[in-house]
Design a protein around this motif. Structure first.
Motif, PDB file in Angstrom:
ATOM      1  N   ILE A  93      23.497 -18.123  23.144  1.00 38.18           N
ATOM      2  CA  ILE A  93      24.401 -19.279  23.205  1.00 38.18           C
ATOM      3  C   ILE A  93      23.638 -20.588  23.380  1.00 38.18           C
ATOM      4  O   ILE A  93      22.486 -20.606  23.804  1.00 38.18           O
ATOM      5  CB  ILE A  93      25.444 -19.143  24.331  1.00 38.18           C
ATOM      6  CG1 ILE A  93      24.791 -19.323  25.715  1.00 38.18           C
ATOM      7  CG2 ILE A  93      26.187 -17.849  24.249  1.00 38.18           C
ATOM      8  CD1 ILE A  93      25.773 -19.667  26.799  1.00 38.18           C
ATOM      9  N   ASP A  94      24.291 -21.665  23.061  1.00 39.66           N
ATOM     10  CA  ASP A  94      23.817 -23.012  23.342  1.00 39.66           C
ATOM     11  C   ASP A  94      24.856 -23.641  24.255  1.00 39.66           C
ATOM     12  O   ASP A  94      25.925 -24.062  23.799  1.00 39.66           O
ATOM     13  CB  ASP A  94      23.655 -23.810  22.043  1.00 39.66           C
ATOM     14  CG  ASP A  94      23.042 -25.183  22.266  1.00 39.66           C
ATOM     15  OD1 ASP A  94      22.691 -25.501  23.416  1.00 39.66           O
ATOM     16  OD2 ASP A  94      22.922 -25.933  21.279  1.00 39.66           O
ATOM     17  N   LEU A  95      24.579 -23.642  25.544  1.00 40.37           N
ATOM     18  CA  LEU A  95      25.529 -24.116  26.543  1.00 40.37           C
ATOM     19  C   LEU A  95      25.430 -25.634  26.662  1.00 40.37           C
ATOM     20  O   LEU A  95      24.402 -26.182  27.051  1.00 40.37           O
ATOM     21  CB  LEU A  95      25.219 -23.468  27.905  1.00 40.37           C
ATOM     22  CG  LEU A  95      26.055 -23.922  29.099  1.00 40.37           C
ATOM     23  CD1 LEU A  95      27.542 -23.689  28.861  1.00 40.37           C
ATOM     24  CD2 LEU A  95      25.592 -23.218  30.362  1.00 40.37           C
ATOM     25  N   MET A  96      26.505 -26.315  26.313  1.00 38.28           N
ATOM     26  CA  MET A  96      26.542 -27.768  26.373  1.00 38.28           C
ATOM     27  C   MET A  96      26.878 -28.221  27.809  1.00 38.28           C
ATOM     28  O   MET A  96      28.031 -28.159  28.231  1.00 38.28           O
ATOM     29  CB  MET A  96      27.577 -28.324  25.398  1.00 38.28           C
ATOM     30  CG  MET A  96      27.321 -27.961  23.944  1.00 38.28           C
ATOM     31  SD  MET A  96      25.891 -28.833  23.293  1.00 38.28           S
ATOM     32  CE  MET A  96      25.767 -28.062  21.667  1.00 38.28           C
ATOM     33  N   ALA A  97      25.879 -28.642  28.543  1.00 38.74           N
ATOM     34  CA  ALA A  97      26.069 -29.164  29.896  1.00 38.74           C
ATOM     35  C   ALA A  97      26.082 -30.689  29.787  1.00 38.74           C
ATOM     36  O   ALA A  97      25.089 -31.367  30.097  1.00 38.74           O
ATOM     37  CB  ALA A  97      24.955 -28.677  30.819  1.00 38.74           C
ATOM     38  N   ASP A  98      27.211 -31.222  29.328  1.00 38.39           N
ATOM     39  CA  ASP A  98      27.235 -32.610  28.875  1.00 38.39           C
ATOM     40  C   ASP A  98      28.412 -33.424  29.370  1.00 38.39           C
ATOM     41  O   ASP A  98      28.701 -34.498  28.829  1.00 38.39           O
ATOM     42  CB  ASP A  98      27.196 -32.646  27.344  1.00 38.39           C
ATOM     43  CG  ASP A  98      28.438 -32.007  26.702  1.00 38.39           C
ATOM     44  OD1 ASP A  98      29.275 -31.461  27.444  1.00 38.39           O
ATOM     45  OD2 ASP A  98      28.551 -32.061  25.470  1.00 38.39           O
ATOM     46  N   GLY A  99      29.121 -32.930  30.354  1.00 38.01           N
ATOM     47  CA  GLY A  99      30.264 -33.683  30.867  1.00 38.01           C
ATOM     48  C   GLY A  99      31.395 -33.841  29.876  1.00 38.01           C
ATOM     49  O   GLY A  99      32.245 -34.700  30.026  1.00 38.01           O
ATOM     50  N   GLY A 100      31.390 -32.983  28.829  1.00 40.59           N
ATOM     51  CA  GLY A 100      32.452 -33.030  27.831  1.00 40.59           C
ATOM     52  C   GLY A 100      32.140 -33.893  26.621  1.00 40.59           C
ATOM     53  O   GLY A 100      33.029 -34.104  25.777  1.00 40.59           O
ATOM     54  N   CYS A 101      30.907 -34.373  26.471  1.00 42.26           N
ATOM     55  CA  CYS A 101      30.599 -35.289  25.367  1.00 42.26           C
ATOM     56  C   CYS A 101      30.907 -34.700  23.999  1.00 42.26           C
ATOM     57  O   CYS A 101      31.525 -35.355  23.161  1.00 42.26           O
ATOM     58  CB  CYS A 101      29.116 -35.678  25.421  1.00 42.26           C
ATOM     59  SG  CYS A 101      28.699 -36.830  26.743  1.00 42.26           S
ATOM     60  N   ILE A 102      30.472 -33.467  23.764  1.00 41.29           N
ATOM     61  CA  ILE A 102      30.676 -32.862  22.457  1.00 41.29           C
ATOM     62  C   ILE A 102      32.093 -32.282  22.339  1.00 41.29           C
ATOM     63  O   ILE A 102      32.785 -32.480  21.353  1.00 41.29           O
ATOM     64  CB  ILE A 102      29.633 -31.743  22.208  1.00 41.29           C
ATOM     65  CG1 ILE A 102      28.230 -32.333  22.192  1.00 41.29           C
ATOM     66  CG2 ILE A 102      29.925 -31.021  20.896  1.00 41.29           C
ATOM     67  CD1 ILE A 102      28.001 -33.396  21.129  1.00 41.29           C
ATOM     68  N   GLU A 103      32.524 -31.603  23.371  1.00 43.43           N
ATOM     69  CA  GLU A 103      33.814 -30.923  23.333  1.00 43.43           C
ATOM     70  C   GLU A 103      34.989 -31.885  23.381  1.00 43.43           C
ATOM     71  O   GLU A 103      36.034 -31.662  22.742  1.00 43.43           O
ATOM     72  CB  GLU A 103      33.926 -29.914  24.483  1.00 43.43           C
ATOM     73  CG  GLU A 103      32.904 -28.787  24.425  1.00 43.43           C
ATOM     74  CD  GLU A 103      31.559 -29.144  25.029  1.00 43.43           C
ATOM     75  OE1 GLU A 103      31.364 -30.324  25.367  1.00 43.43           O
ATOM     76  OE2 GLU A 103      30.711 -28.260  25.169  1.00 43.43           O
TER      77      GLU A 103
END
Length: 251
Positions: free
Chosen positions: A239-249
């Motif tokens: 997986i590529d876990l996006m730890a981004d505060g919701g930026c991409i999602e």
């Protein structure tokens, strides 16, 4: 003092790029959970200080220089015997618009972020114990079309593709391979050679683009790294876990 309880007791962890930011935060957490930790980095002074703090092994090595990575791995083998967790965190950044990208600029980023990372993993594999874990620091830049970020984004996108293939090839050895891709994170990188006013302006801008309303911290990203490296994530692979505060999602 070495911890006697935690998810990584009696595990050997190597953090490439462990002398600052996310890498140092992760190294501290691995040590606090009982791991024997080795770290590398390009700055001898910060490596020595970090290694003393975590009571681990510190090695000065530039991941962009394959021979230095190989030498560091030889030291790790001598000191620890093998590796249970490899955290590939070292990286460099830089912004340039497409017309301004030079060959040297492109190569300087890719030699560390993609080429260096791949060969670090390749040369570390003989030291990796079956059933271990590899975690790689990616970036939301690999999927976000940010002007001026073409060289960095291409390197991280290549790293993302490489990680999935490495994970597939390592299935027979039960070595899980995952990525953590941070969004805007409050580390020292963007503060270099900047005035207080410039730093605050950059923080305000980055805070405004994160749906959660703030930048992340090194510790928040490191907790995601430790999760993927731990038995808690035993059924998570590739997986590529996006730890981004919701930026991409949510952006």
């Amino acid at each position: 003092m070495v911890a006697t309880s935690g998810r990584f007791v009696d595990r050997c962890v190597l953090v490439l790029g462990g002398n600052a930011g996310i890498g140092l935060a992760a190294a501290r957490m691995f040590a606090a959970e009982g791991a024997k930790v080795a770290i590398t980095g390009r700055n001898a002074d910060t490596i020595a200080a970090a290694a003393q703090e975590i009571e681990g092994l510190g090695i000065r090595a530039d991941m962009g220089v394959i021979a230095e990575t190989q030498a560091a791995l030889a030291e790790v083998k001598e000191a620890l015997g093998g590796i249970d967790v490899l955290f590939v965190n070292a990286g460099v950044g830089g912004f340039a618009m497409v017309p301004d990208v030079t060959e040297d600029f492109w190569d300087g980023i890719h030699n560390v972020n993609l080429r260096g990372a791949f060969f670090a993993i390749q040369h570390a594999l003989p030291l990796m114990r079956d059933g271990g874990a590899i975690v790689i620091t990616g970036s939301i830049g690999s999927v976000a079309a940010v002007p001026g970020n073409v060289a960095y984004a291409a390197a991280k996108a290549g790293l993302r593709a490489m990680a999935r293939i490495v994970g597939k090839e390592l299935l027979p050895r039960r070595i899980r391979v995952n990525m953590v891709s941070p969004g805007p994170t409050d580390t020292e990188i963007f503060k270099r050679d900047a005035s207080e006013a410039e730093i605050q302006g950059m923080k305000d801008m980055l805070n405004s683009v994160v749906p959660l309303g703030r930048m992340g911290t090194s510790e928040e990203i490191a907790r995601a790294v430790l999760f993927l490296a731990s038995p808690d994530a035993s059924f998570i692979n590739g997986i590529d876990l996006m730890a981004d505060g919701g930026c991409i999602e949510l952006g």
